[in-house]
Design a protein around this motif. Structure first.
Motif, PDB file in Angstrom:
ATOM      1  N   TRP A 142       0.830  -1.203   0.000  1.00  0.00           N
ATOM      2  CA  TRP A 142       0.000   0.000   0.000  1.00  0.00           C
ATOM      3  C   TRP A 142       0.866   1.255   0.000  1.00  0.00           C
ATOM      4  O   TRP A 142       0.591   2.205  -0.729  1.00  0.00           O
ATOM      5  N   LEU A 143       1.918   1.246   0.815  1.00  0.00           N
ATOM      6  CA  LEU A 143       2.794   2.411   0.909  1.00  0.00           C
ATOM      7  C   LEU A 143       3.533   2.652  -0.409  1.00  0.00           C
ATOM      8  O   LEU A 143       3.633   3.800  -0.867  1.00  0.00           O
ATOM      9  N   ASN A 144       4.025   1.589  -1.024  1.00  0.00           N
ATOM     10  CA  ASN A 144       4.697   1.733  -2.327  1.00  0.00           C
ATOM     11  C   ASN A 144       3.747   2.272  -3.387  1.00  0.00           C
ATOM     12  O   ASN A 144       4.129   3.109  -4.208  1.00  0.00           O
TER      13      ASN A 144
ATOM     14  N   ASN B  52       1.819   6.752  -6.691  1.00  0.00           N
ATOM     15  CA  ASN B  52       0.741   7.661  -7.063  1.00  0.00           C
ATOM     16  C   ASN B  52       1.159   9.106  -6.836  1.00  0.00           C
ATOM     17  O   ASN B  52       0.834   9.989  -7.651  1.00  0.00           O
ATOM     18  N   LEU B  53       1.891   9.368  -5.768  1.00  0.00           N
ATOM     19  CA  LEU B  53       2.403  10.713  -5.496  1.00  0.00           C
ATOM     20  C   LEU B  53       3.321  11.163  -6.631  1.00  0.00           C
ATOM     21  O   LEU B  53       3.214  12.286  -7.120  1.00  0.00           O
ATOM     22  N   ASN B  54       4.205  10.283  -7.067  1.00  0.00           N
ATOM     23  CA  ASN B  54       5.122  10.620  -8.159  1.00  0.00           C
ATOM     24  C   ASN B  54       4.370  10.888  -9.458  1.00  0.00           C
ATOM     25  O   ASN B  54       4.715  11.813 -10.204  1.00  0.00           O
TER      26      ASN B  54
ATOM     27  N   GLU C  94       1.593  16.620   1.056  1.00  0.00           N
ATOM     28  CA  GLU C  94       1.303  16.899   2.459  1.00  0.00           C
ATOM     29  C   GLU C  94       0.730  15.666   3.162  1.00  0.00           C
ATOM     30  O   GLU C  94       1.099  15.365   4.304  1.00  0.00           O
ATOM     31  N   THR C  95      -0.155  14.950   2.481  1.00  0.00           N
ATOM     32  CA  THR C  95      -0.737  13.739   3.063  1.00  0.00           C
ATOM     33  C   THR C  95       0.328  12.683   3.288  1.00  0.00           C
ATOM     34  O   THR C  95       0.361  12.034   4.341  1.00  0.00           O
ATOM     35  N   THR C  96       1.221  12.504   2.318  1.00  0.00           N
ATOM     36  CA  THR C  96       2.289  11.525   2.444  1.00  0.00           C
ATOM     37  C   THR C  96       3.210  11.862   3.604  1.00  0.00           C
ATOM     38  O   THR C  96       3.607  10.987   4.381  1.00  0.00           O
ATOM     39  N   VAL C  97       3.532  13.128   3.758  1.00  0.00           N
ATOM     40  CA  VAL C  97       4.398  13.550   4.861  1.00  0.00           C
ATOM     41  C   VAL C  97       3.710  13.298   6.200  1.00  0.00           C
ATOM     42  O   VAL C  97       4.344  12.826   7.161  1.00  0.00           O
ATOM     43  N   GLU C  98       2.416  13.576   6.289  1.00  0.00           N
ATOM     44  CA  GLU C  98       1.691  13.343   7.545  1.00  0.00           C
ATOM     45  C   GLU C  98       1.600  11.858   7.872  1.00  0.00           C
ATOM     46  O   GLU C  98       1.729  11.468   9.039  1.00  0.00           O
ATOM     47  N   VAL C  99       1.383  11.012   6.870  1.00  0.00           N
ATOM     48  CA  VAL C  99       1.355   9.563   7.112  1.00  0.00           C
ATOM     49  C   VAL C  99       2.723   9.097   7.599  1.00  0.00           C
ATOM     50  O   VAL C  99       2.827   8.307   8.541  1.00  0.00           O
TER      51      VAL C  99
END
Length: 102
Positions: A36-38, A43-45, A81-86
């Motif tokens: 899930w994290l990968n 998706n972020l990239n 921002e969401t990725t950094v918070e997770v």
């Protein structure tokens, strides 16, 4: 992604797949979280790359709507921002676990 309503909890628990979802090993859970994290980072990239393409097209003077460029930029910003918070929450949880006395 549509949001489905939650029905009767007893009907969910009666589903044979429900027990399999609960009875996962730590290794399976770790692999699932890792996958899930990968996917989330991928998706972020993709979101960032799409924003870059639209921004570059606008800078070259191509026929691109300004609002589409701004929307793509905001999507990339929110995803980051969401990725950094997770990440911060995962590190915080890890630190809390390490502070536990066994």
């Amino acid at each position: 992604m549509p949001i489905e309503s939650v029905g009767n909890p007893a009907s969910i628990m009666a589903n044979p797949g429900y027990r399999n979802a609960i009875e996962t090993t730590p290794a399976q859970a770790g692999n699932s979280f890792s996958t899930w994290l990968n996917d989330a980072v991928g998706n972020l990239n993709e979101t960032r790359a799409a924003s870059d393409v639209k921004t570059e097209a606008m800078a070259r003077g191509e026929d691109v709507d300004l609002h589409q460029v701004m929307i793509a930029g905001q999507k990339a910003s929110i995803a980051l921002e969401t990725t950094v918070e997770v990440r911060n929450k995962a590190i915080e949880a890890y630190q809390e676990i390490m502070r536990m006395q066994v």
